[in-house]
Motif scaffolding. Sequence first.
Motif, PDB file in Angstrom:
ATOM      1  N   HIS A   1      -7.809   2.522  -2.706  1.00 15.21           N
ATOM      2  CA  HIS A   1      -8.593   2.095  -1.701  1.00 15.21           C
ATOM      3  C   HIS A   1      -8.159   2.869  -0.266  1.00 15.21           C
ATOM      4  O   HIS A   1      -6.885   3.222  -0.407  1.00 15.21           O
TER       5      HIS A   1
ATOM      6  N   ASP B   1      -6.076   1.856   5.349  1.00 16.78           N
ATOM      7  CA  ASP B   1      -6.305   0.837   6.240  1.00 16.78           C
ATOM      8  C   ASP B   1      -6.934  -0.454   5.821  1.00 16.78           C
ATOM      9  O   ASP B   1      -7.161  -1.382   6.827  1.00 16.78           O
ATOM     10  N   ARG B   2      -7.098  -0.715   4.795  1.00 20.94           N
ATOM     11  CA  ARG B   2      -7.737  -2.020   4.214  1.00 20.94           C
ATOM     12  C   ARG B   2      -6.841  -2.676   2.991  1.00 20.94           C
ATOM     13  O   ARG B   2      -6.091  -1.738   2.405  1.00 20.94           O
ATOM     14  N   PRO B   3      -6.572  -3.860   3.055  1.00 28.05           N
ATOM     15  CA  PRO B   3      -5.940  -4.311   2.183  1.00 28.05           C
ATOM     16  C   PRO B   3      -6.537  -4.486   0.632  1.00 28.05           C
ATOM     17  O   PRO B   3      -7.738  -4.143   0.468  1.00 28.05           O
ATOM     18  N   ARG B   4      -5.697  -4.250  -0.199  1.00 26.19           N
ATOM     19  CA  ARG B   4      -6.367  -4.293  -1.714  1.00 26.19           C
ATOM     20  C   ARG B   4      -7.151  -5.743  -1.975  1.00 26.19           C
ATOM     21  O   ARG B   4      -6.754  -6.815  -2.099  1.00 26.19           O
ATOM     22  N   ARG B   5      -8.232  -5.523  -2.020  1.00 29.10           N
ATOM     23  CA  ARG B   5      -9.266  -6.536  -2.589  1.00 29.10           C
ATOM     24  C   ARG B   5     -10.335  -5.747  -3.353  1.00 29.10           C
ATOM     25  O   ARG B   5     -10.551  -4.657  -3.522  1.00 29.10           O
TER      26      ARG B   5
ATOM     27  N   THR C   1      -1.267  -3.695   6.279  1.00 26.89           N
ATOM     28  CA  THR C   1      -2.825  -3.818   6.923  1.00 26.89           C
ATOM     29  C   THR C   1      -2.786  -5.358   7.093  1.00 26.89           C
ATOM     30  O   THR C   1      -2.272  -6.069   6.633  1.00 26.89           O
TER      31      THR C   1
ATOM     32  N   SER D   1     -12.933  -3.709  -2.017  1.00 28.56           N
ATOM     33  CA  SER D   1     -12.504  -2.357  -1.330  1.00 28.56           C
ATOM     34  C   SER D   1     -11.746  -1.255  -2.162  1.00 28.56           C
ATOM     35  O   SER D   1     -11.653   0.011  -1.859  1.00 28.56           O
TER      36      SER D   1
ATOM     37  N   THR E   1       0.759  -1.181  -0.010  1.00 27.97           N
ATOM     38  CA  THR E   1      -0.037   0.287   0.057  1.00 27.97           C
ATOM     39  C   THR E   1       1.039   1.341   0.018  1.00 27.97           C
ATOM     40  O   THR E   1       1.895   1.143   0.867  1.00 27.97           O
TER      41      THR E   1
END
Length: 111
Positions: free
Chosen positions: A78, A81-85, A109, A88, A50
Amino acid sequence: MQLRELLVATRAVRAVGGLTALTVESPGGGAQSRLDLRRALRALARDRATVQCLLDDGSVFAGTVDRVGADHLELAEHAVDRPRRRGSVSGVRAVVLAAVVAVRTLPPTAA
């Protein structure tokens, strides 16, 4: 304290302070040993890091580098604070490499 890395485009550097009287060449010193911006960005894409991407106009975009072309990168935007999915990602932004001043990694994250 989390270690963060900062990748600075050499063309964005105007001056460097705090130098010593000695200047040391990197081992090997040839063109093969130089790390160019595209290669470094591809490593960040491979690591799924990230990042924050800082541009020459002051813009800052955050997300994960998906692809790096000859003259641009594609950033999956994205929340940092969230992983790349897939769910998201709010969008994908193409960024011209000539506009990139620096790319800063952000703390990992939870997956």
